[in-house]
Design an enzyme around this catalytic site. Sequence first.
Site, PDB file in Angstrom:
ATOM      1  N   GLU A   1     -50.716  10.419  30.056  1.00 56.75           N
ATOM      2  CA  GLU A   1     -51.872   9.470  29.968  1.00 56.75           C
ATOM      3  C   GLU A   1     -53.267  10.240  30.003  1.00 56.75           C
ATOM      4  OE1 GLU A   1     -49.238   9.602  32.377  1.00 56.75           O
ATOM      5  OE2 GLU A   1     -48.176   7.674  32.580  1.00 56.75           O
TER       6      GLU A   1
ATOM      7  N   GLY B   1     -51.070  16.466  44.392  1.00 56.21           N
ATOM      8  CA  GLY B   1     -51.888  15.531  43.823  1.00 56.21           C
ATOM      9  C   GLY B   1     -52.518  14.268  44.671  1.00 56.21           C
ATOM     10  N   ARG B   2     -51.605  13.693  45.211  1.00 50.09           N
ATOM     11  CA  ARG B   2     -51.982  12.553  46.311  1.00 50.09           C
ATOM     12  C   ARG B   2     -52.794  12.958  47.422  1.00 50.09           C
ATOM     13  NH1 ARG B   2     -46.626  13.612  45.684  1.00 50.09           N
ATOM     14  NH2 ARG B   2     -45.551  14.204  47.741  1.00 50.09           N
TER      15      ARG B   2
ATOM     16  N   LYS C   1     -40.244  10.405  33.046  1.00 49.70           N
ATOM     17  CA  LYS C   1     -41.289  11.086  31.891  1.00 49.70           C
ATOM     18  C   LYS C   1     -40.602  11.764  30.805  1.00 49.70           C
ATOM     19  CE  LYS C   1     -44.664  12.590  35.393  1.00 49.70           C
ATOM     20  NZ  LYS C   1     -45.273  13.849  36.082  1.00 49.70           N
TER      21      LYS C   1
HETATM   22  O1  F6P Z   1     -46.268  11.348  37.959  1.00 49.22           O
HETATM   23  C1  F6P Z   1     -46.685  11.423  39.275  1.00 49.22           C
HETATM   24  C2  F6P Z   1     -47.829  12.734  39.290  1.00 49.22           C
HETATM   25  O2  F6P Z   1     -47.359  13.644  39.332  1.00 49.22           O
HETATM   26  C3  F6P Z   1     -48.317  12.460  40.820  1.00 49.22           C
HETATM   27  O3  F6P Z   1     -47.873  13.178  41.725  1.00 49.22           O
HETATM   28  C4  F6P Z   1     -49.843  12.968  40.397  1.00 49.22           C
HETATM   29  O4  F6P Z   1     -50.755  12.428  41.307  1.00 49.22           O
HETATM   30  C5  F6P Z   1     -50.138  12.047  39.078  1.00 49.22           C
HETATM   31  O5  F6P Z   1     -48.767  12.406  38.588  1.00 49.22           O
HETATM   32  C6  F6P Z   1     -51.054  12.781  38.070  1.00 49.22           C
HETATM   33  O6  F6P Z   1     -50.696  14.231  37.906  1.00 49.22           O
HETATM   34  P1  F6P Z   1     -51.784  15.146  37.176  1.00 49.22           P
HETATM   35  O7  F6P Z   1     -52.651  15.081  38.421  1.00 49.22           O
HETATM   36  O8  F6P Z   1     -51.125  16.403  37.231  1.00 49.22           O
HETATM   37  O9  F6P Z   1     -52.471  14.746  36.305  1.00 49.22           O
END
Ligand code: F6P
Length: 544
Positions: free
Chosen positions: A208, A260-261, A506
């Site tokens: 994305e 990430g979270r 994914k």
């Molecule tokens: O798909 C889940 C995830 O891995 C989350 O844990 C994370 O916050 C998000 O995608 C975005 O990931 P990144 O910061 O690596 O782009």
Amino acid sequence: MNGDSAWQRLFAAGKRASARRIADLFAAEPLRDERFTIEALSMLFDFSKTTISEGDRALLLDLARACAVEARRDRMFAGAPINETENRPVIHWALRLPDGASLMLGGIDIADQILETRRRMAAFARALRSGEYRGEGAAAITDVVNIGIGGSDLGPAMATRALAPYHDGPRCHFVANLDPADITDTLAGLDPAHTLVIVASKSFTTMETLTNARVAHQWMAGAVKDPGRQFVAISAHPERAREFGIDPARVFDFPDGVGGRYSLWGPIGLSLMLAIGPGDFADFLAGGHAMDEHFRAAPLEENMPVALALAGIWHRQVMGYPTRAVLPYDQRLARLPAYLQQLEMESNGKGVTLAGAPLDLPSGPVVWGEPGTNCQHSFFQMIHQGTDIVPCEFMAAAEGFEEDLAPQHGLLLANVLAQSKALMLGRSLEEARAMLAREGLSPEEIERLAPHRSFPGNRPSTTLLYPRLTPRILGQIIALYEHRVFVEGTILGINSFDQWGVELGKELALALIPVLEGEAPAEGLDPSTRRLVGWLAARRGSTG
Ligand code: F6P
């Protein structure tokens, strides 16, 4: 199961609690209003409007002890690799350490690196906010577009909105979705010369984010000579950001041990820092750090994250309620439920224990919600009279920022208190009959309508009150929820810090791209997906 006999005692207590009314607990436990509140860091957490009795609370605390919550907490704060499936420490809390702190891991002072990155972020923020850092043709940067998803979006988007009264920097916009509508609509109103793009991705491999970043780069390149100058990257893999073409001087990194979270406190929070300034951002970090200190030092009985977590365990694993609603009576926390959805569900939505065995308890609940009072006019019907019980987590500020509208804030407070009271007390059939009689209805009408006008009550809720939604208080609230997740995950014996469950989709998406583009056969697909692909193939490109 972790703390086996403590669980068995709790399940027995849960059966007894099913037959009990919360209102009766107040009669049986005269000090309940006082003993079921925790006041810390200028906030008040009330969990008296639950079916948890004094005795149940002692059992919940026994469970926390049996599951070694304190020992695991201390291991987290010592930097031990408690994220066992990824063999990493869990050090998001280190992002909010104060200046001068140290955290030695593998012979390296991680705190030093974190503080150095924070200084670089602050220098960049000052330069941009003062107009020293400019866009093409010496244009001042008026707009910032953060491109990221999940933890690289929800945290900064939620917090930037929450702290609107502190905004004195550029306007911040957030693009997350792969749906091209998101980036298209966001860029539509912006001038490339006046825009800074932040590409935020811990892994710097997320489809994305990289796709949207390329679109933004093209958009920028169509209008300015040196588009790269107006790009910043944030990642735990800075080399990938550099390969993507972003100048190392504008790449901000953070350690892999920050999930990430949980990453809002570091460079992922850059958009927030640009909006409110490094000083207010420091207050936000100080709030998070103050909650860390409280979590580390307060005895379990007086520990706010522990109390919030034990209420969660009681409702989900003991009483079996599958969801919980988060209801901030604070419009600026409108994105908090979405933020907590990721924080709680990606952390504790696991069906396997740390030992690799199936979890023989329900995993973490579905978390959902909306700000009050909007929620009262949508799903509260079901919360009050539906057949499922949804524990509610209310929160509200004593004061808003709109001093000239203080009486309106009073109306808001009356509503939040009324909801938790109504959920607890309900209205019996007799009370409904008496009310309808006072309204002058005939006996037949009273009998017909009374069942519809009565409320079962005995519906549990907790309430978090705070003085005002300042950066410091926001930091405290977010860290409170992070530690709640930690305590619940520790009690369940799961790893709250990985997220393997997001990977399969994914992988399958990557495999489906060539099929959708007609470059690979659909034959190997399951019949349902094959049919959907066929339907789409017949219509794509034909709706223009
Ligand atoms: O798909 C889940 C995830 O891995 C989350 O844990 C994370 O916050 C998000 O995608 C975005 O990931 P990144 O910061 O690596 O782009």
